[in-house]
Design a protein around this motif. Structure first.
Motif, PDB file in Angstrom:
ATOM      1  N   LEU A 125      33.676  37.305  42.637  1.00 45.10           N
ATOM      2  CA  LEU A 125      34.637  37.722  41.376  1.00 45.10           C
ATOM      3  C   LEU A 125      35.261  39.393  41.585  1.00 45.10           C
ATOM      4  O   LEU A 125      36.347  39.375  41.306  1.00 45.10           O
ATOM      5  CB  LEU A 125      33.985  37.615  40.079  1.00 45.10           C
ATOM      6  N   ARG A 177      37.757  39.573  44.414  1.00 47.96           N
ATOM      7  CA  ARG A 177      39.192  38.764  43.834  1.00 47.96           C
ATOM      8  C   ARG A 177      39.884  39.821  42.897  1.00 47.96           C
ATOM      9  O   ARG A 177      41.183  39.774  42.865  1.00 47.96           O
ATOM     10  CB  ARG A 177      38.927  37.424  43.381  1.00 47.96           C
ATOM     11  N   PHE A 178      39.259  40.133  42.004  1.00 44.42           N
ATOM     12  CA  PHE A 178      39.862  40.564  40.536  1.00 44.42           C
ATOM     13  C   PHE A 178      39.906  42.018  40.729  1.00 44.42           C
ATOM     14  O   PHE A 178      40.480  42.797  39.516  1.00 44.42           O
ATOM     15  CB  PHE A 178      39.211  39.910  39.342  1.00 44.42           C
ATOM     16  N   SER A 179      39.019  42.899  41.643  1.00 49.80           N
ATOM     17  CA  SER A 179      39.220  44.326  41.446  1.00 49.80           C
ATOM     18  C   SER A 179      40.200  44.747  42.657  1.00 49.80           C
ATOM     19  O   SER A 179      40.149  46.102  42.837  1.00 49.80           O
ATOM     20  CB  SER A 179      37.692  44.652  41.628  1.00 49.80           C
ATOM     21  N   ARG A 229      43.943  44.707  44.093  1.00 51.23           N
ATOM     22  CA  ARG A 229      45.372  44.197  43.828  1.00 51.23           C
ATOM     23  C   ARG A 229      45.940  43.719  45.028  1.00 51.23           C
ATOM     24  O   ARG A 229      46.768  42.987  44.953  1.00 51.23           O
ATOM     25  CB  ARG A 229      46.047  45.343  43.210  1.00 51.23           C
ATOM     26  N   GLN A 245      45.145  39.993  45.364  1.00 53.92           N
ATOM     27  CA  GLN A 245      45.714  39.091  44.279  1.00 53.92           C
ATOM     28  C   GLN A 245      46.704  38.371  44.618  1.00 53.92           C
ATOM     29  O   GLN A 245      46.787  37.061  44.508  1.00 53.92           O
ATOM     30  CB  GLN A 245      45.811  39.817  42.731  1.00 53.92           C
ATOM     31  N   GLU A 273      40.997  31.370  37.604  1.00 52.59           N
ATOM     32  CA  GLU A 273      41.757  32.550  37.298  1.00 52.59           C
ATOM     33  C   GLU A 273      40.930  33.614  36.802  1.00 52.59           C
ATOM     34  O   GLU A 273      39.839  33.315  36.682  1.00 52.59           O
ATOM     35  CB  GLU A 273      42.762  31.839  36.262  1.00 52.59           C
ATOM     36  N   LYS A 274      41.434  34.557  36.699  1.00 53.09           N
ATOM     37  CA  LYS A 274      40.765  35.620  36.113  1.00 53.09           C
ATOM     38  C   LYS A 274      40.431  35.342  34.874  1.00 53.09           C
ATOM     39  O   LYS A 274      41.063  35.099  33.918  1.00 53.09           O
ATOM     40  CB  LYS A 274      41.900  37.088  36.283  1.00 53.09           C
ATOM     41  N   SER A 298      37.240  37.940  30.311  1.00 46.98           N
ATOM     42  CA  SER A 298      36.260  39.210  30.228  1.00 46.98           C
ATOM     43  C   SER A 298      35.023  38.422  30.996  1.00 46.98           C
ATOM     44  O   SER A 298      35.173  37.515  31.554  1.00 46.98           O
ATOM     45  CB  SER A 298      35.757  39.272  28.820  1.00 46.98           C
ATOM     46  N   LEU A 299      34.166  39.435  31.362  1.00 40.83           N
ATOM     47  CA  LEU A 299      32.904  39.042  32.025  1.00 40.83           C
ATOM     48  C   LEU A 299      31.987  38.324  31.276  1.00 40.83           C
ATOM     49  O   LEU A 299      30.881  38.051  31.510  1.00 40.83           O
ATOM     50  CB  LEU A 299      32.218  40.087  32.868  1.00 40.83           C
ATOM     51  N   ILE A 321      33.840  33.243  31.715  1.00 42.53           N
ATOM     52  CA  ILE A 321      33.527  33.018  33.238  1.00 42.53           C
ATOM     53  C   ILE A 321      33.449  31.170  33.293  1.00 42.53           C
ATOM     54  O   ILE A 321      34.090  30.828  34.146  1.00 42.53           O
ATOM     55  CB  ILE A 321      32.389  33.505  33.849  1.00 42.53           C
ATOM     56  N   GLU A 368      36.653  29.336  32.801  1.00 46.38           N
ATOM     57  CA  GLU A 368      37.518  29.520  33.885  1.00 46.38           C
ATOM     58  C   GLU A 368      37.256  28.388  35.080  1.00 46.38           C
ATOM     59  O   GLU A 368      37.858  27.817  35.505  1.00 46.38           O
ATOM     60  CB  GLU A 368      37.926  30.815  34.358  1.00 46.38           C
TER      61      GLU A 368
END
Ligand code: NDP
Ligand code: BG6
Length: 434
Positions: A209, A212-214, A216, A219, A271-272, A275-276, A281, A284
């Protein structure tokens, strides 16, 4: 977020905790659960005066028998992790464990268990102190319901939280899984049920996670526009090793693909989240599962390793698969047309669990966690010839001196903290069988 050692006794961070391990005589309890609790204890997450541990099983063991059996596994754990290497720690930890022998289907055993738990609660938390109870079912799924019913009838904590932890497999097919879920749902609220898939506690799986999402740069590449295929490969270099009785009933697809590898697929494909939070989570992941198309028979390969039938715990003549290769297709905007090729096998040439893409981005979950990206570069020298090389992040080299926590340790800590983020929600489970 940093973990605080004080936030353990209950979800609010105070109070006294009873941990009850059903199936304490078993393989999982001895090899994974008790050592994980021990490691947390050594790291200060379970203060001596705030916890008591109860082992429950049918085997006629004394406290000392169980402690002797566990001692060996604690020492293995201690060697692997310098923080737990202090032998006095092991002795003190073992002194916290009380063994209760009893059947799973008869109320007397649970009444006795309840008395022992209450006795310790009164001694340690007093009449009014806050308490939590964590029931870990390290048992074959065939007894989950009877144990659940008896916990509900005789062992529920009335002055704090109750959490019930279940191990996969959560059923054999959609019907049996739904039945288990609905019967358990009649006993406990979803917030009280922790369905463990220990792959969700692995360092490199949790890293998916963040990776992937931190970043850019990743992405825009992470879609059908740039990915030809995704391979999720699980290889073990050993066979059933005495677990044939269990394994043969389930086979490789139900043992690791439907749960561990599908969870990895969800984290790769989702997908993102907004929130965590656990719900975001899991929402998604659920969306990914809902978009998985039916499996095409022509894209399934099954096999059985030579020697499987020699395991005395495997029924004679069994044709249960120990190897499977399956293609899953996710029909959504991001992944339409990209095959997710899942391969899993026991007794193969080496141990490996990784997700792989061509050109080639490799995330190795185990052993020796690593991520590397293959590039074509110029071979050093006078001419312009090319070679494949890697940008390599090998965790052991990069993070020297840092001990990577065991999956069970991390997940156990989550349970104590009341965090369900890395546990399987009921609707997610249902869709994964569908
Ligand atoms: P075991 O076969 O070792 O069973 C655990 C204990 O349950 C045994 O010591 C026994 O205790 C009791 N038991 C065994 N069979 C039965 C039965 N038919 N009816 C009633 N009680 C029984 O299992 P594991 O410890 O290997 O696994 C426990 C759970 O964890 C299972 O759901 C398994 O799928 C899951 N799991 C296990 C992993 C592992 O590495 N072992 C990994 C991931 C999940 P007693 O007779 O003393 O009551
Ligand atoms: C368990 C399966 O869930 O996961 C086993 O029942 C398998 O068959 C094991 O060996 C793999 O776990 P790990 O953490 O060793 O990859």
């Amino acid at each position: 977020m940093l973990l605080s050692r004080s936030h353990i006794g209950t979800s609010k961070g105070e109070g006294y905790l009873s941990i009850i391990v059903f199936g304490a005589s078993g393989d999982l309890a001895k090899k994974k659960i008790f050592p994980a609790i021990f490691s947390l204890y050594c790291q200060g997450f379970l203060p001596h005066d705030k916890v008591q541990i109860f082992g429950y099983a049918r085997s006629a063991l004394t406290n000392n028998d169980l402690r002797d059996q566990l001692s060996r596994y604690l020492h293995v754990r201690a060697k692997a992790q310098p923080m737990t290497s202090s032998l006095p720690h092991a002795e003190r930890f073992l002194s916290l464990i009380t063994y209760i022998s009893g059947p799973y289907n008869v109320e007397e055993g649970y009444q006795k268990l309840e008395q022992v738990i209450v006795h310790h609660e009164m001694l340690r938390a007093g009449k009014d102190g806050q308490t939590g109870r964590l029931f870990y079912l390290a048992l074959p799924p065939s007894v989950y319901l009877q144990v659940g019913r008896n916990i509900k009838a005789y062992c529920m904590n009335t002055r704090g939280w109750n959490r019930v932890v279940l191990e996969k497999p959560f059923g054999k097919d959609l019907d049996s899984s739904n039945q288990l879920s609905s019967e358990l749902g009649g006993l406990f609220a979803e917030e009280q049920i922790y369905r463990i898939d220990h792959y969700l506690g692995k360092e490199a799986v949790q890293n998916l996670l963040v990776l992937r999402f931190s970043n850019r740069i990743i992405q825009p590449l992470w879609s059908r526009d740039h990915v030809d295929n995704v391979q999720i490969v699980f290889k073990e270099d050993f066979g059933t090793e005495g677990r044939g009785g269990y394994f043969d009933e389930y086979g490789i697809v139900r043992d690791v693909i439907q749960n561990h590898l599908v969870q990895v697929l969800c984290l790769i494909a989702m997908e993102k989240p907004a929130s965590l939070s656990p719900e975001c989570i899991r929402d998604e992941k659920l969306k990914v599962l809902k978009c998985v198309e039916g499996i095409r028979h022509s894209e399934v390969v099954l096999g059985q390793y030579d020697g499987y039938l020699d395991d005395p715990t495997v029924p004679k003549g069994s044709n249960t698969p120990t190897f499977a290769s399956i293609v899953l297709r996710i029909c959504n905007e991001r992944w339409d047309g990209v095959p997710f090729i899942i391969k899993a096998g026991k007794a193969l040439d080496r141990r490996k669990g990784q997700r792989r893409g061509r050109n080639e981005f490799v995330i190795r979950l185990q052993p020796a966690e690593a991520m590397y990206m293959k590039f074509t570069v110029k071979r050093p020298g006078l001419d312009m010839s090319t070679t494949q090389s890697e940008m390599d992040l090998s965790f052991l080299q990069r993070y020297k001196g840092i001990v990577i926590p065991e999956a069970y340790e991390r997940l156990f800590l989550d349970i104590m903290r009341g965090d369900q983020k890395h546990f399987v929600r009921r609707d997610e489970l249902e869709t994964s069988f569908g």
